[in-house]
Design a protein around this motif. Structure first.
Motif, PDB file in Angstrom:
ATOM      1  N   SER A 110       0.845  -1.203   0.000  1.00 32.74           N
ATOM      2  CA  SER A 110       0.000   0.000   0.000  1.00 32.74           C
ATOM      3  C   SER A 110       0.875   1.246   0.000  1.00 32.74           C
ATOM      4  CB  SER A 110      -0.902  -0.006   1.233  1.00 32.74           C
ATOM      5  OG  SER A 110      -1.420   1.274   1.483  1.00 32.74           O
ATOM      6  N   ALA A 111       0.610   2.161  -0.922  1.00 33.91           N
ATOM      7  CA  ALA A 111       1.389   3.403  -0.984  1.00 33.91           C
ATOM      8  C   ALA A 111       1.225   4.198   0.311  1.00 33.91           C
ATOM      9  CB  ALA A 111       0.939   4.230  -2.184  1.00 33.91           C
ATOM     10  N   ILE A 112       0.013   4.164   0.894  1.00 28.96           N
ATOM     11  CA  ILE A 112      -0.239   4.918   2.131  1.00 28.96           C
ATOM     12  C   ILE A 112       0.596   4.354   3.270  1.00 28.96           C
ATOM     13  CG2 ILE A 112      -1.977   5.463   3.881  1.00 28.96           C
ATOM     14  CD1 ILE A 112      -4.060   5.458   1.615  1.00 28.96           C
ATOM     15  N   LEU A 113       0.510   3.037   3.489  1.00 30.52           N
ATOM     16  CA  LEU A 113       1.234   2.425   4.598  1.00 30.52           C
ATOM     17  C   LEU A 113       2.746   2.477   4.381  1.00 30.52           C
ATOM     18  CD1 LEU A 113      -1.046  -0.686   5.235  1.00 30.52           C
ATOM     19  CD2 LEU A 113      -0.937   1.412   6.579  1.00 30.52           C
ATOM     20  N   GLU A 132     -10.373  13.781  14.730  1.00 33.15           N
ATOM     21  CA  GLU A 132     -10.687  14.804  15.748  1.00 33.15           C
ATOM     22  C   GLU A 132      -9.614  14.889  16.820  1.00 33.15           C
ATOM     23  OE1 GLU A 132     -14.462  13.713  17.294  1.00 33.15           O
ATOM     24  OE2 GLU A 132     -15.551  14.196  15.441  1.00 33.15           O
ATOM     25  N   ILE A 133      -8.956  13.764  17.129  1.00 39.74           N
ATOM     26  CA  ILE A 133      -7.946  13.780  18.196  1.00 39.74           C
ATOM     27  C   ILE A 133      -6.529  13.908  17.633  1.00 39.74           C
ATOM     28  CG2 ILE A 133      -9.397  12.548  19.841  1.00 39.74           C
ATOM     29  CD1 ILE A 133      -7.856  10.008  19.236  1.00 39.74           C
ATOM     30  N   GLY A 134      -6.436  14.312  16.359  1.00 44.16           N
ATOM     31  CA  GLY A 134      -5.114  14.672  15.825  1.00 44.16           C
ATOM     32  C   GLY A 134      -4.489  13.705  14.855  1.00 44.16           C
ATOM     33  N   GLY A 135      -5.188  12.608  14.495  1.00 48.18           N
ATOM     34  CA  GLY A 135      -4.627  11.648  13.548  1.00 48.18           C
ATOM     35  C   GLY A 135      -5.120  11.879  12.139  1.00 48.18           C
ATOM     36  N   LYS A 136      -4.635  11.019  11.234  1.00 48.17           N
ATOM     37  CA  LYS A 136      -5.039  11.138   9.831  1.00 48.17           C
ATOM     38  C   LYS A 136      -6.230  10.233   9.520  1.00 48.17           C
ATOM     39  CE  LYS A 136      -0.339  12.195   8.249  1.00 48.17           C
ATOM     40  NZ  LYS A 136       0.363  11.976   9.508  1.00 48.17           N
ATOM     41  N   GLY A 137      -6.605   9.399  10.483  1.00 45.44           N
ATOM     42  CA  GLY A 137      -7.710   8.482  10.279  1.00 45.44           C
ATOM     43  C   GLY A 137      -7.310   7.070  10.658  1.00 45.44           C
ATOM     44  N   PHE A 144      -0.450   6.705  21.040  1.00 42.35           N
ATOM     45  CA  PHE A 144      -1.473   7.538  21.682  1.00 42.35           C
ATOM     46  C   PHE A 144      -2.828   7.343  21.013  1.00 42.35           C
ATOM     47  CE2 PHE A 144      -3.884  11.528  21.243  1.00 42.35           C
ATOM     48  CZ  PHE A 144      -4.245  11.733  22.561  1.00 42.35           C
ATOM     49  N   LEU A 145      -2.861   7.405  19.667  1.00 50.56           N
ATOM     50  CA  LEU A 145      -4.125   7.286  18.938  1.00 50.56           C
ATOM     51  C   LEU A 145      -4.719   5.893  19.083  1.00 50.56           C
ATOM     52  CD1 LEU A 145      -3.061   9.186  15.687  1.00 50.56           C
ATOM     53  CD2 LEU A 145      -4.588  10.039  17.472  1.00 50.56           C
ATOM     54  N   LEU A 184      -5.944  -0.148  11.814  1.00 45.66           N
ATOM     55  CA  LEU A 184      -4.545   0.231  11.693  1.00 45.66           C
ATOM     56  C   LEU A 184      -4.404   1.737  11.871  1.00 45.66           C
ATOM     57  CD1 LEU A 184      -3.519  -1.857   8.535  1.00 45.66           C
ATOM     58  CD2 LEU A 184      -3.266  -2.503  10.942  1.00 45.66           C
ATOM     59  N   ILE A 185      -3.429   2.142  12.679  1.00 49.06           N
ATOM     60  CA  ILE A 185      -3.117   3.560  12.884  1.00 49.06           C
ATOM     61  C   ILE A 185      -1.654   3.756  12.498  1.00 49.06           C
ATOM     62  CG2 ILE A 185      -2.987   5.468  14.523  1.00 49.06           C
ATOM     63  CD1 ILE A 185      -5.797   4.529  14.324  1.00 49.06           C
ATOM     64  N   GLY A 186      -1.407   4.599  11.527  1.00 51.01           N
ATOM     65  CA  GLY A 186      -0.038   4.864  11.086  1.00 51.01           C
ATOM     66  C   GLY A 186       0.387   6.278  11.405  1.00 51.01           C
ATOM     67  N   GLU A 187       1.426   6.419  12.235  1.00 51.56           N
ATOM     68  CA  GLU A 187       1.941   7.738  12.616  1.00 51.56           C
ATOM     69  C   GLU A 187       3.367   7.561  13.126  1.00 51.56           C
ATOM     70  OE1 GLU A 187       0.878  10.764  12.448  1.00 51.56           O
ATOM     71  OE2 GLU A 187      -1.303  10.694  12.188  1.00 51.56           O
ATOM     72  N   VAL A 188       3.999   8.664  13.514  1.00 54.64           N
ATOM     73  CA  VAL A 188       5.267   8.546  14.233  1.00 54.64           C
ATOM     74  C   VAL A 188       4.991   7.739  15.499  1.00 54.64           C
ATOM     75  CG1 VAL A 188       6.237  10.676  13.307  1.00 54.64           C
ATOM     76  CG2 VAL A 188       4.871  10.765  15.397  1.00 54.64           C
ATOM     77  N   PRO A 189       5.982   7.000  16.020  1.00 54.77           N
ATOM     78  CA  PRO A 189       5.703   5.994  17.056  1.00 54.77           C
ATOM     79  C   PRO A 189       4.875   6.481  18.240  1.00 54.77           C
ATOM     80  CG  PRO A 189       7.947   5.756  16.277  1.00 54.77           C
ATOM     81  CD  PRO A 189       7.398   6.976  15.602  1.00 54.77           C
ATOM     82  N   GLU A 190       5.254   7.599  18.862  1.00 58.81           N
ATOM     83  CA  GLU A 190       4.550   8.056  20.060  1.00 58.81           C
ATOM     84  C   GLU A 190       3.093   8.415  19.741  1.00 58.81           C
ATOM     85  OE1 GLU A 190       7.384   9.282  18.940  1.00 58.81           O
ATOM     86  OE2 GLU A 190       8.878   8.750  20.464  1.00 58.81           O
TER      87      GLU A 190
END
Length: 582
Positions: free
Chosen positions: A310-313, A348-353, A402-403, A392-398
């Motif tokens: 996946s290009a997103i992941l 709403e809590i700061g993630g991309k979805g 959190f999300l 699945l939540i993809g972000e910088v580790p911390e």
């Protein structure tokens, strides 16, 4: 003017039972309700212990006086207790009633803005403005009975174990402890201020230097911070400090006290609470106060999702991100609308979805482009049941942790037993975190917390990796207390101050009185503060500490009852040497 009768209560309304049948008694209280039926008048009389039914029949000497009585009037009633012909099993006094021989109106009442028994049907603003009426509600009365008993249990328990209750100052010095101080201007020393204590931290440490060894206090604390359900600008904590001991002994003492406190409401607590390192709590639950009633942990699928191509992941992973996941049963309950709501919540809590993957009637599908065969293999290789859903939540580790932790709390509530009590000690917190805005280290707890004594050499080379001897006690995802071992070595305390970028001048101005105390033989010591309000909230099954604080503030820090904070006269400001800047 008629001569006033001397007040002499026989028993509380809510305490009269069958043992009183045939006896003449006097009770006092508020009229909860009055109703007329044929030639009889029934008055439900309420005091702090409950309700008794008072019956006024045809033989009553002054029936006209009864007509004057309204709800919330304060009256006394004297008469004979008899067995009730139609018992009410819902109240303690339901098998008896009082046949009135005399009734005296002690105080009249206007029609109140709401009645105590209907306080849940009115706004918080109205309840807080007329809090004295709100507090007449039987559940509210019970809340404060429990609060009083909790305080007494804590006092007696600690006193029995050699702790001395010692009061510390309310007017003190402003010191940085994480929140803003409430300041009190000095009239005598114009331009200078006292601060209301955020906690008795430095004073209780100095009591250890003074040689008291075991201290406690039910301490009032003040913090000028944004409010929520479990915060108020002023609150009470069970404050404890001990010398010459290790955290294990403190844990044993606190667990024993908590066991006695929860026994007040018939709850049995098994001591020997689970102990979990901070890193484990964050990695498995995305929170330093995890709710262990939720049986699901966060998983790391950073490597596993590469098979989807996946290009997103892949883009997230290439930018040093992590893919954290939550795997939950009963995928069928997650309709398209529910999935959209979850996605919006993460935004709403700061993630991309949130990306979802599940098995449908038409095969395996995902909210990203992925082959059904790859998804099926992903499920099989990771031992995921076909009827489970993966988020699945993809972000910088911390941020990913959190999300995912927030999503776990939101979705996990439907899987947990809400009657369970899951206590937990979270330990080994990082000593510092890096404040990006100010480009410096900040204390994770407070600057008097001791680092792990085996890692002192890292303070010079890698301070961000140093763990502290700090611990929080958590119940069902709510932190009810926190503490640490304190620094008792003056040079180590100075070193920590310096790492926090306090100059010598700042150290002297803010903490000079405390640092001086460390020069004169400070014993090894540690302590903890437990939130009395939060504990009582949990005991009473509430969802806000405002229900267990007699006169709380609103979420905007207003006291609607008294109208504070308020403006003061110019004369008072002049005496303090203060000018108000609009």
């Amino acid at each position: 003017m008629a001569e006033r009768k001397m007040l002499k209560r026989t028993q509380y309304c809510g305490k009269v039972n069958e043992e009183y049948i045939g006896k003449t008694i006097t009770v006092y209280g508020w009229v909860n309700r009055k109703r007329e039926l044929g030639g009889l008048t029934f008055i439900d009389l309420r005091d702090r212990e409950g309700i008794i039914q008072v019956v006024v029949n045809e033989s009553f000497s002054d029936p006209k006086s009864i007509k004057k009585i309204g709800n919330e009037y304060v009256i006394s009633a004297t008469g004979k207790v008899i067995a009730r012909s139609n018992p009410n099993p819902d109240i303690y006094t339901g098998k008896i009633e009082l046949v009135a021989e005399s009734i005296e109106i002690l105080s009249v009442s206007e029609v109140p803005p709401f009645y105590p028994e209907s306080n849940k049907d009115v706004s918080d603003e109205l309840r807080f403005k007329y809090r004295y009426i709100d507090l007449r509600n039987q559940q509210m009365q019970e809340n404060f009975r429990i609060r009083s008993r909790v305080a007494m249990v804590a006092r007696n328990y600690l006193a029995d174990r050699g702790f001395l209750e010692i009061e510390t100052p309310i007017l003190s010095k402003a010191t940085p402890e994480g929140a803003r101080d409430y300041l009190v201007p000095s009239r005598v020393y114009k331009g200078k201020v006292f601060a209301l204590p955020q906690s008795p931290q430095l004073f209780k440490q100095m009591l250890m230097v003074s040689g008291f060894e075991r201290y406690f206090q039910l301490a009032k604390c003040f913090r000028d911070e944004d409010l929520r359900a479990d915060r108020q600008p002023e609150f009470t904590q069970i404050d404890i400090e001990m010398s010459f001991t290790e955290p294990e002994e403190l844990f044993e003492i606190i667990e024993g006290m908590v066991k006695e406190i929860f026994a007040l409401t018939g709850k049995t607590i098994q001591t020997g609470f689970r102990i979990m390192p901070y890193d484990e709590a964050m990695n498995d639950y995305g929170s330093d106060k995890p709710d262990l009633r939720i049986p699901y942990k966060i998983k790391d699928f950073t490597e596993e999702v590469k098979r989807f191509n996946s290009a997103i992941l892949n883009g997230i992973i290439e930018n040093n991100g992590k893919i954290k996941a939550l795997v939950l049963p009963d995928a069928a309950q997650y309709s398209r609308k529910v999935l959209d709501d979850i996605n919006n919540y993460i935004k709403e809590i700061g993630g991309k979805g949130a990306i979802w993957i599940k098995n449908t009637e038409n095969g395996f599908k995902a909210s990203i482009k992925a082959e059904a065969s790859d998804i099926e293999a992903f499920y099989k290789d990771n031992n995921i049941a076909p009827d489970h859903i993966v988020f699945l939540i993809g972000e910088v580790p911390e941020k990913a942790l959190f999300l995912a932790g927030k999503l776990r709390e939101r979705l996990g509530a439907s899987f947990m037993d809400k009657n369970r009590l899951e206590f937990l000690w979270v330990v080994d917190f990082p000593m510092f975190f890096y404040n990006e805005d100010e480009q410096r280290f900040d204390s994770n707890h407070h600057p008097f917390t001791s680092p792990n004594l085996d890692e002192l050499d890292k303070l010079d080379t890698d301070p961000i990796s140093v763990k502290s001897i700090a611990y929080d006690i958590v119940l069902n995802g709510i932190e009810i207390g926190g503490g640490s071992r304190r620094i008792n070595d003056i040079e180590l305390q100075r070193k920590v101050f310096q790492l926090l970028k306090f100059s010598d001048t700042e150290i002297e101005e803010k903490f000079g009185f405390f640092v001086n105390a460390l020069r004169f033989g400070a014993p090894p010591h540690l302590g903890i503060a437990l939130g009395l309000d939060r504990i009582v909230m949990l005991l009473t099954g509430g969802d806000s500490i405002r229900e267990v604080i007699a006169f709380p503030k609103t979420t905007s820090s207003l006291c609607l009852l008294s109208g504070s904070p308020s403006e003061v006269a110019d004369k008072q400001l002049d005496e303090l040497g203060i000018q108000v800047k609009k």
